[in-house]
Design an enzyme around this catalytic site. Structure first.
Site, PDB file in Angstrom:
ATOM      1  N   GLU A 107     -15.950  20.046 -86.301  1.00  0.00           N
ATOM      2  CA  GLU A 107     -16.358  18.695 -86.681  1.00  0.00           C
ATOM      3  C   GLU A 107     -16.213  18.474 -88.181  1.00  0.00           C
ATOM      4  OE1 GLU A 107     -20.237  17.726 -85.301  1.00  0.00           O
ATOM      5  OE2 GLU A 107     -20.122  15.659 -86.026  1.00  0.00           O
ATOM      6  N   HIS A 157     -17.571  16.175 -90.690  1.00  0.00           N
ATOM      7  CA  HIS A 157     -18.680  15.235 -90.867  1.00  0.00           C
ATOM      8  C   HIS A 157     -18.988  15.170 -92.355  1.00  0.00           C
ATOM      9  CE1 HIS A 157     -22.805  13.732 -90.639  1.00  0.00           C
ATOM     10  NE2 HIS A 157     -22.635  13.478 -89.363  1.00  0.00           N
ATOM     11  N   ASP A 192     -15.249  12.719 -87.807  1.00  0.00           N
ATOM     12  CA  ASP A 192     -16.459  11.914 -87.615  1.00  0.00           C
ATOM     13  C   ASP A 192     -16.416  10.836 -88.693  1.00  0.00           C
ATOM     14  OD1 ASP A 192     -19.691  12.424 -86.538  1.00  0.00           O
ATOM     15  OD2 ASP A 192     -19.323  11.117 -88.265  1.00  0.00           O
ATOM     16  N   HIS A 202     -15.552  11.480 -83.222  1.00  0.00           N
ATOM     17  CA  HIS A 202     -16.913  10.925 -83.168  1.00  0.00           C
ATOM     18  C   HIS A 202     -16.907   9.547 -83.813  1.00  0.00           C
ATOM     19  CE1 HIS A 202     -19.107  15.028 -82.722  1.00  0.00           C
ATOM     20  NE2 HIS A 202     -18.655  14.564 -81.591  1.00  0.00           N
ATOM     21  N   GLU A 207     -20.960   7.063 -81.195  1.00  0.00           N
ATOM     22  CA  GLU A 207     -22.027   7.967 -81.629  1.00  0.00           C
ATOM     23  C   GLU A 207     -22.988   7.225 -82.546  1.00  0.00           C
ATOM     24  OE1 GLU A 207     -21.607  12.467 -82.574  1.00  0.00           O
ATOM     25  OE2 GLU A 207     -21.844  11.491 -84.517  1.00  0.00           O
TER      26      GLU A 207
END
Lengths: 328, 175
Positions: free
Chosen positions: A143, A145, A175, A264, A300
């Site tokens: 991920e 992020h 993300d 995401h 999300e």
């Protein structure tokens, strides 16, 4: 045939409903289907599956049948590399590998084609789990992020490793928290409830929008907190402004998208006009269309970081309306 | 009778950790109109290490009463009721209840293989004999530090969120 992104929903968006026991797992899936928030369903294993990280055959069958009955498909399983499980020391490489392999088996049993892991797994662990991922045909996505960016040294390092290994089962999960244009209003509202003075909020907002380096921004935030006499709680919460919301340019995603099969679709609020004021969805979705991204994107909603109101379903529904409009 | 109570007696013997030395007991069908064998047994068991225990078992009772084993020990009492265990120390240390089990706060450090599910509640039991008396109202301040094991913020360091809450509570009875 539409070859664009496939939309879906992560049940993480319904954290408030779940944590307050307003909806069961079965009811969440039912709502996702009934409101047209599928077809791809993402689940954070530890949050939603009581048996996680291992799963019984009976539960796996129940879950697969549950999704199939509602016309939904497994999208991504949120796995965890809980490196800091022990207070005294981080997990070793072998412990990390074993921990992830348990979860790969679970992902396979539940039918998830993609499994989210944390970027700090690093090449040593990834190289060892790659064979298990290939055998199970479960794609592992690290991920990306906030506060990470595509040019963060760890990301660059991991990309170089991917290129060297050439496994089709390793990649990234972007993300949208990395590419935000404003701090969500809900975040400031939560700070006000904690008693943060307006002057501090204004100062923090200006620091977020500035082009200083991240360490400089942390320093500036600490100085602002001290100047405004912020409580330890407010000062601590304020640091999240730097860790949760990134300011990377949307175009930078282009470099990473060849490694992505799942995304995401982070958001904090979709307003009455149908827009997310803090994340540039028009630009992001235009980019995904331009590069021909055909993977999945989960709605999300992370507003539960600032509120306990059970509004996840409404927000996700608004997100789907926004994305469908922008993609059509 | 033998079919059911035997397992509990076996467990009690396992807790003591020694073979049985002697038994004084009686069994009889005292009240059950339908079964042909005994419905009740009670007695005294003495183990080789000198531990004594009393037991009572019946399958002719007014409700489905829980299986209970109570152990009186040097430093406290252990009570097993169905699958719920309660350990009360004589020095009144605090006990935490998670996943139907009770832990001393310092024991929680080692529970890295256990998982506390988000939808489950945990109770905090404050036991302070002589300080906290039944029926008294006390203010309890709880501070919970949640370490995110998947969010490292430096070598060997992980994000910690601290939450504080204060509740006013009427003390329950001693257990």
């Amino acid at each position: 045939m539409n070859q664009g992104p496939v939309l879906g929903t992560t049940l993480f968006s319904l954290t408030n409903e779940w944590q307050q026991r307003l909806l069961t797992l079965e009811q969440m899936v039912e709502q996702v289907a009934a409101r047209g928030l599928g077809p791809a369903v993402e689940v954070v294993g530890f949050q939603s599956f009581r048996e996680f990280p291992d799963i019984s055959d009976a539960f796996a069958e129940h879950f697969r049948e549950l999704l199939a009955r509602h016309g939904l498909v497994p999208g991504c399983l949120g796995a965890n590399l809980d490196l800091g499980r022990r207070r005294g020391r981080p997990m070793t490489t072998d412990e990390s590998v074993a921990y992830l392999e348990r979860q790969i088996i679970t992902a396979k049993k539940l039918g998830f084609p993609v499994m989210r892991i944390q970027l700090f797994a690093g090449p040593a662990v990834l190289e060892k789990v790659a064979a298990s991922a290939e055998k199970a045909e479960v794609y592992l996505g690290c991920e990306l992020h906030a506060p990470l960016t595509v040019d963060h040294p760890e990301v660059v390092h991991t990309r170089e490793f991917y290129e060297r290994l050439g496994s089709p089962f390793l990649g990234f999960i972007p993300d949208f928290s990395c590419t935000m244009t404003a701090v969500p209003a809900g975040f400031w509202a939560s700070l006000r409830r904690e008693g943060a003075p307006e002057g501090l909020i204004e100062a923090a907002n200006a620091i977020w929008h500035s082009d200083k380096s991240i360490p400089e921004k942390f320093g500036a935030l600490a100085a602002a907190s001290a100047r405004h006499g912020a409580s330890p709680t407010v000062a601590g919460q304020l640091n999240r402004v730097m860790t949760m919301f990134g300011r990377m340019d949307v175009e930078r995603w282009t470099e990473i998208l060849p490694y992505a099969r799942h995304i995401h679709g982070k958001f904090y609020h979709v307003d009455e006009a149908g827009n997310e004021p803090s994340i540039p969805y028009p630009a992001i979705l235009a980019l995904l269309k331009r590069v021909g991204y055909t993977g999945t994107i989960s709605a999300e909603w992370e507003g539960q970081a600032f509120t306990e109101e059970p509004v996840g379903l409404r927000e996700v529904q608004a997100w789907h309306a926004m994305c469908s409009r922008l993609l059509s | 009778m033998i079919d059911q109570a035997i397992h509990i007696m076996d467990l009690a013997r396992w807790f003591v950790g020694e073979p049985i030395a002697s038994i004084q007991a009686s069994i009889a069908n005292r009240n059950h109109p339908e079964i042909e064998t005994e419905d009740t047994a009670e007695g005294l068991i003495t183990y080789r290490n000198g531990v004594t225990s009393v037991f009572f078992a019946t399958n002719n009772f007014t409700y489905n009463a829980p299986v209970v084993i109570e152990t009186q020990c040097e430093h406290g009492t252990a009570l097993l009721e169905w699958d719920k265990a309660t350990i009360t120390y004589k020095n009144g240390r605090e006990l935490t209840v998670v996943n139907g089990r009770r832990y001393q706060l310092e024991e929680l450090d080692d529970q890295v293989e256990g998982f506390w599910f988000i939808q489950d509640s945990a109770g905090l039991l404050v036991v302070q004999p002589g300080v906290v008396k039944e029926g008294e109202t006390h203010m309890v301040e709880v501070e919970i530090a949640l370490r995110f094991p998947y969010i490292p913020i430096g070598p060997g360091k992980f994000l910690v969120n601290t939450t504080r809450c204060t509740v006013t509570q009427v003390a329950g009875g001693a257990r």
